[in-house]
Design a protein around this motif. Sequence first.
Motif, mmCIF file in Angstrom:
data_model
loop_
_atom_site.group_PDB
_atom_site.id
_atom_site.type_symbol
_atom_site.label_atom_id
_atom_site.label_comp_id
_atom_site.label_asym_id
_atom_site.label_seq_id
_atom_site.Cartn_x
_atom_site.Cartn_y
_atom_site.Cartn_z
ATOM 1 N N LYS A 289 -2.152 0.853 -3.919
ATOM 2 C CA LYS A 289 -1.062 1.813 -4.086
ATOM 3 C C LYS A 289 -0.870 2.189 -5.552
ATOM 4 C CE LYS A 289 1.524 0.526 0.017
ATOM 5 N NZ LYS A 289 2.803 0.021 0.537
ATOM 6 N N GLN A 290 -0.650 3.467 -5.769
ATOM 7 C CA GLN A 290 -0.420 3.975 -7.111
ATOM 8 C C GLN A 290 0.999 3.632 -7.542
ATOM 9 O OE1 GLN A 290 -2.179 7.719 -7.858
ATOM 10 N NE2 GLN A 290 -0.737 8.265 -9.452
ATOM 11 N N ARG A 291 1.111 3.101 -8.734
ATOM 12 C CA ARG A 291 2.405 2.676 -9.260
ATOM 13 C C ARG A 291 3.371 3.861 -9.291
ATOM 14 N NH1 ARG A 291 1.141 -0.585 -13.716
ATOM 15 N NH2 ARG A 291 1.099 -2.249 -12.203
ATOM 16 N N GLY A 292 4.577 3.625 -8.776
ATOM 17 C CA GLY A 292 5.604 4.649 -8.731
ATOM 18 C C GLY A 292 5.637 5.418 -7.413
ATOM 19 N N TRP A 293 4.554 5.322 -6.654
ATOM 20 C CA TRP A 293 4.467 6.031 -5.371
ATOM 21 C C TRP A 293 4.500 5.052 -4.199
ATOM 22 C CZ3 TRP A 293 -0.134 10.008 -6.037
ATOM 23 C CH2 TRP A 293 0.217 10.962 -7.002
ATOM 24 N N GLU A 294 4.757 3.791 -4.435
ATOM 25 C CA GLU A 294 4.652 2.771 -3.387
ATOM 26 C C GLU A 294 5.438 3.127 -2.120
ATOM 27 O OE1 GLU A 294 4.174 0.663 -7.363
ATOM 28 O OE2 GLU A 294 5.639 2.055 -6.536
ATOM 29 N N HIS A 295 6.629 3.650 -2.275
ATOM 30 C CA HIS A 295 7.479 3.972 -1.119
ATOM 31 C C HIS A 295 7.032 5.231 -0.376
ATOM 32 C CE1 HIS A 295 9.082 6.450 -4.345
ATOM 33 N NE2 HIS A 295 9.673 7.198 -3.430
ATOM 34 N N LEU A 296 6.047 5.921 -0.910
ATOM 35 C CA LEU A 296 5.579 7.171 -0.313
ATOM 36 C C LEU A 296 4.342 6.993 0.565
ATOM 37 C CD1 LEU A 296 6.158 9.259 -3.519
ATOM 38 C CD2 LEU A 296 7.447 9.461 -1.385
ATOM 39 N N TYR A 297 3.844 5.784 0.661
ATOM 40 C CA TYR A 297 2.692 5.500 1.511
ATOM 41 C C TYR A 297 3.152 5.260 2.942
ATOM 42 C CZ TYR A 297 -0.403 5.018 -2.509
ATOM 43 O OH TYR A 297 -1.157 5.276 -3.618
ATOM 44 N N VAL A 298 2.226 5.400 3.879
ATOM 45 C CA VAL A 298 2.511 5.054 5.268
ATOM 46 C C VAL A 298 2.975 3.595 5.290
ATOM 47 C CG1 VAL A 298 1.436 4.608 7.519
ATOM 48 C CG2 VAL A 298 0.905 6.716 6.301
ATOM 49 N N ASP A 299 4.035 3.323 6.012
ATOM 50 C CA ASP A 299 4.577 1.967 6.105
ATOM 51 C C ASP A 299 3.707 1.154 7.074
ATOM 52 O OD1 ASP A 299 6.048 -0.352 6.172
ATOM 53 O OD2 ASP A 299 7.965 0.645 6.537
ATOM 54 N N TYR A 300 2.572 0.734 6.571
ATOM 55 C CA TYR A 300 1.573 0.024 7.367
ATOM 56 C C TYR A 300 2.143 -1.244 7.991
ATOM 57 C CZ TYR A 300 -2.735 -2.576 8.343
ATOM 58 O OH TYR A 300 -3.724 -3.296 8.945
ATOM 59 N N ASP A 301 2.889 -2.009 7.207
ATOM 60 C CA ASP A 301 3.433 -3.274 7.717
ATOM 61 C C ASP A 301 4.392 -3.040 8.881
ATOM 62 O OD1 ASP A 301 1.984 -4.897 5.984
ATOM 63 O OD2 ASP A 301 3.547 -4.840 4.440
ATOM 64 N N ALA A 302 5.260 -2.044 8.757
ATOM 65 C CA ALA A 302 6.210 -1.761 9.845
ATOM 66 C C ALA A 302 5.472 -1.341 11.107
ATOM 67 C CB ALA A 302 7.197 -0.678 9.417
ATOM 68 N N LEU A 303 4.466 -0.487 10.951
ATOM 69 C CA LEU A 303 3.703 -0.047 12.122
ATOM 70 C C LEU A 303 2.941 -1.207 12.750
ATOM 71 C CD1 LEU A 303 2.417 3.340 10.696
ATOM 72 C CD2 LEU A 303 4.025 3.062 12.598
ATOM 73 N N LYS A 304 2.351 -2.039 11.908
ATOM 74 C CA LYS A 304 1.610 -3.198 12.407
ATOM 75 C C LYS A 304 2.540 -4.151 13.153
ATOM 76 C CE LYS A 304 -1.418 -6.922 10.924
ATOM 77 N NZ LYS A 304 -2.047 -7.591 9.793
ATOM 78 N N ASN A 305 3.719 -4.388 12.590
ATOM 79 C CA ASN A 305 4.691 -5.271 13.243
ATOM 80 C C ASN A 305 5.163 -4.719 14.579
ATOM 81 O OD1 ASN A 305 4.570 -7.194 11.210
ATOM 82 N ND2 ASN A 305 6.271 -6.300 10.081
ATOM 83 N N MET A 306 5.197 -3.406 14.707
ATOM 84 C CA MET A 306 5.640 -2.794 15.961
ATOM 85 C C MET A 306 4.657 -3.048 17.103
ATOM 86 S SD MET A 306 7.212 0.854 14.733
ATOM 87 C CE MET A 306 8.029 1.258 16.297
ATOM 88 N N ILE A 307 3.378 -3.249 16.764
ATOM 89 C CA ILE A 307 2.388 -3.425 17.823
ATOM 90 C C ILE A 307 1.956 -4.877 18.001
ATOM 91 C CG2 ILE A 307 1.521 -1.079 17.715
ATOM 92 C CD1 ILE A 307 -0.841 -2.083 16.083
ATOM 93 N N GLU A 308 2.342 -5.752 17.093
ATOM 94 C CA GLU A 308 1.982 -7.162 17.220
ATOM 95 C C GLU A 308 3.066 -7.915 17.974
ATOM 96 O OE1 GLU A 308 1.249 -8.696 13.303
ATOM 97 O OE2 GLU A 308 -0.863 -8.162 13.430
#
Length: 97
Positions: free
Chosen positions: A12-31
């Motif tokens: 992740k590019q510094r300063g843009w972290e919150h603008l990436y797809v929330d991979y962890d949230a999506l992963k948690n939704m399916i696990e």
Amino acid sequence: MVKFGDRLPSLKQRGWEHLYVDYDALKNMIEGVDLNEAASSAFFAKLEKEIRKVDNFVDQQVSQLKKAFRDAGSQPNALHDVASDLGGLRHYVGTNI
């Protein structure tokens, strides 16, 4: 072999972290969830929201890059900055794919 989720923070590019797809949230939704109609609908709603977030940010950045390119004219340093910013945006898009 390092899993994508473990590598993602370093990509992740510094300063843009919150603008990436929330991979962890999506992963948690399916696990660990019973995959039923409601869970599937919730997942796809979240995924669509995340994709829109990324798409809107890319559109905003492209507009800024176009303006910066026009303003740069033939100034080598300004063009170099635009090229560098474009490279950062390309990396951002590639990571979100």
